[in-house]
Write a protein that holds these residues in place. Structure first.
Motif, short mmCIF file in Angstrom:
data_model
loop_
_atom_site.label_atom_id
_atom_site.label_comp_id
_atom_site.label_asym_id
_atom_site.label_seq_id
_atom_site.Cartn_x
_atom_site.Cartn_y
_atom_site.Cartn_z
N PRO A 125 -24.13 2.71 14.76
CA PRO A 125 -23.14 2.83 13.69
C PRO A 125 -21.76 2.30 14.05
N VAL A 126 -21.33 2.50 15.29
CA VAL A 126 -20.02 2.00 15.71
C VAL A 126 -20.00 0.47 15.71
N LYS A 132 -18.35 -5.15 10.38
CA LYS A 132 -17.65 -5.22 9.11
C LYS A 132 -16.16 -5.52 9.33
N ALA A 133 -15.55 -4.89 10.33
CA ALA A 133 -14.14 -5.13 10.63
C ALA A 133 -13.90 -6.59 11.01
N GLU A 134 -14.84 -7.17 11.75
CA GLU A 134 -14.71 -8.58 12.13
C GLU A 134 -14.79 -9.48 10.89
N MET A 135 -15.67 -9.15 9.97
CA MET A 135 -15.76 -9.91 8.72
C MET A 135 -14.46 -9.80 7.93
N VAL A 136 -13.92 -8.60 7.84
CA VAL A 136 -12.65 -8.41 7.13
C VAL A 136 -11.54 -9.23 7.80
N ASP A 137 -11.52 -9.25 9.13
CA ASP A 137 -10.51 -10.02 9.85
C ASP A 137 -10.62 -11.51 9.53
N LEU A 138 -11.83 -12.03 9.48
CA LEU A 138 -12.02 -13.44 9.15
C LEU A 138 -11.59 -13.73 7.71
N VAL A 139 -11.86 -12.80 6.81
CA VAL A 139 -11.43 -12.97 5.42
C VAL A 139 -9.90 -13.01 5.34
N THR A 140 -9.26 -12.08 6.05
CA THR A 140 -7.79 -12.00 6.04
C THR A 140 -7.15 -13.28 6.57
N PHE A 205 -17.81 -7.12 -0.28
CA PHE A 205 -19.01 -6.93 0.53
C PHE A 205 -18.95 -5.58 1.21
N ASP A 206 -20.06 -5.21 1.77
CA ASP A 206 -20.15 -3.99 2.55
C ASP A 206 -21.33 -4.17 3.49
N SER A 207 -21.51 -3.26 4.40
CA SER A 207 -22.68 -3.29 5.27
C SER A 207 -23.04 -1.86 5.63
N THR A 208 -24.32 -1.65 5.82
CA THR A 208 -24.79 -0.32 6.19
C THR A 208 -26.09 -0.47 6.94
N LYS A 209 -26.49 0.57 7.59
CA LYS A 209 -27.73 0.56 8.36
C LYS A 209 -28.76 1.43 7.66
N LEU A 210 -29.90 0.83 7.39
CA LEU A 210 -30.95 1.54 6.68
C LEU A 210 -32.24 1.48 7.46
N ASN A 211 -33.04 2.51 7.36
CA ASN A 211 -34.34 2.56 8.02
C ASN A 211 -35.45 2.44 6.99
N ARG A 212 -36.46 1.68 7.32
CA ARG A 212 -37.65 1.67 6.48
C ARG A 212 -38.33 3.03 6.57
N ASP A 214 -41.32 3.62 7.17
CA ASP A 214 -42.27 3.72 8.26
C ASP A 214 -41.58 3.90 9.61
N LYS A 215 -40.24 3.85 9.61
CA LYS A 215 -39.43 4.11 10.80
C LYS A 215 -39.65 3.08 11.91
N ILE A 216 -40.32 1.98 11.60
CA ILE A 216 -40.58 0.97 12.62
C ILE A 216 -39.42 -0.02 12.74
N THR A 217 -38.87 -0.41 11.62
CA THR A 217 -37.84 -1.44 11.61
C THR A 217 -36.51 -0.87 11.15
N GLU A 218 -35.48 -1.14 11.89
CA GLU A 218 -34.12 -0.81 11.46
C GLU A 218 -33.41 -2.11 11.15
N GLY A 219 -32.56 -2.09 10.15
CA GLY A 219 -31.91 -3.34 9.78
C GLY A 219 -30.53 -3.14 9.23
N ILE A 220 -29.86 -4.23 9.01
CA ILE A 220 -28.53 -4.24 8.40
C ILE A 220 -28.70 -4.69 6.96
N PHE A 221 -28.17 -3.94 6.04
CA PHE A 221 -28.15 -4.38 4.66
C PHE A 221 -26.72 -4.76 4.32
N ALA A 222 -26.50 -5.99 3.90
CA ALA A 222 -25.15 -6.49 3.65
C ALA A 222 -25.00 -6.85 2.17
#
Length: 256
Positions: A125-126, A132-140, A205-212, A214-222
């Motif tokens: 999570p950190v 996300k902060a890096e993306m915001v910095d590039l946008v700025t 935009f936003d980003s978050t971490k979601l689990n399937r 089946d708990k096998i795959t973790e991913g980023i949803f943007a």
């Protein structure tokens, strides 16, 4: 009627469909004309139709033309925005995690991307907040998306040196003799399709971490549009891209 020899004009006239005609120096960009027109469109302008053809806002105007905006809420505009956002996401990820690989696997309802990472553990999570902060910095910083065409052989050499062998393999199947490469700072990639001119266009935009399940795959949803209120800020109206709340979205049924 008088016909006479004249010097070639240094200016060009552009008719903004439904509004009137502007005149400016040849090779002014499409964005220059929209900026000078000062028209308050119902949604951000992210592309254009120039003489009947879809184009980027950085396209120079070299002859008398007709011009219409492609708005972010339009189908083509949404594609331009999401393509640019995925590039921003990849660039930010490469800056923070240069030894890892971000895989943007597929788009998901309602308008985002399901991603995972390789060559390292899933982001915690950190780290996701840092991304996300890096993306915001590039946008700025309002950095430009630089575009150039290179011969196919040169593109293969570039990505070979970067160790991106999957792209090299894909390029070997390319039938055209050139490749369009975009760059953002030191990050570069080849793309099919159009982009916004700079990072400052990518405000939603936003980003978050979601689990399937089946708990096998973790991913980023943007996602680029999370809630109806966010979508209304850009003049959107399509319920497909604007769930009333996250519980209304198929994403949270598929990835929880």
């Amino acid at each position: 009627m008088t016909i006479e020899w004249v010097e070639p004009s240094l200016d060009v006239q552009v008719t903004l469909i439904g509004h009137g005609t502007l005149q400016g120096p040849k090779k002014s960009t499409v964005l220059d004309f929209f900026t000078c027109a000062g028209i308050n469109y119902s949604s951000p302008v992210v592309g254009a139709i120039l003489n009947g053809e879809l184009c980027e806002l950085t396209t120079p105007v070299v002859k008398e033309s007709t011009l219409a905006p492609v708005l972010m809420r339009d189908a083509d505009g949404a594609r331009i925005y999401r393509r640019s956002l995925s590039f921003l996401l990849s660039a930010a990820f490469s800056r923070l995690f240069p030894d890892a690989v971000l895989n943007i696997n597929y788009s998901v309802y309602p308008g985002g991307y399901y991603c995972d990472v390789s060559r390292r553990e899933p982001l915690n999570p950190v780290e996701l907040l840092s991304l996300k902060a890096e993306m915001v910095d590039l946008v700025t910083k309002n950095l430009s998306f630089e575009k150039k065409e290179v011969p196919l052989a040169q593109a293969i050499e570039i990505f070979s040196k970067l160790g991106e062998l999957d792209k090299v393999q894909l390029l070997h199947y390319r039938t055209k003799d050139h490749v369009t490469i975009y760059s953002l700072g030191s990050y570069l990639d080849y793309h099919q399709g159009y982009m916004v001119p700079s990072t400052s266009f990518l405000k939603w935009f936003d980003s978050t971490k979601l689990n399937r399940r089946d708990k096998i795959t973790e991913g980023i949803f943007a996602p680029w549009a999370f809630y109806r209120s966010d979508f209304q800020q850009i003049g959107g109206h399509d319920i497909l891209y604007a769930p009333q709340s996250k519980e209304d979205s198929d994403i949270f049924n598929r990835f929880q």
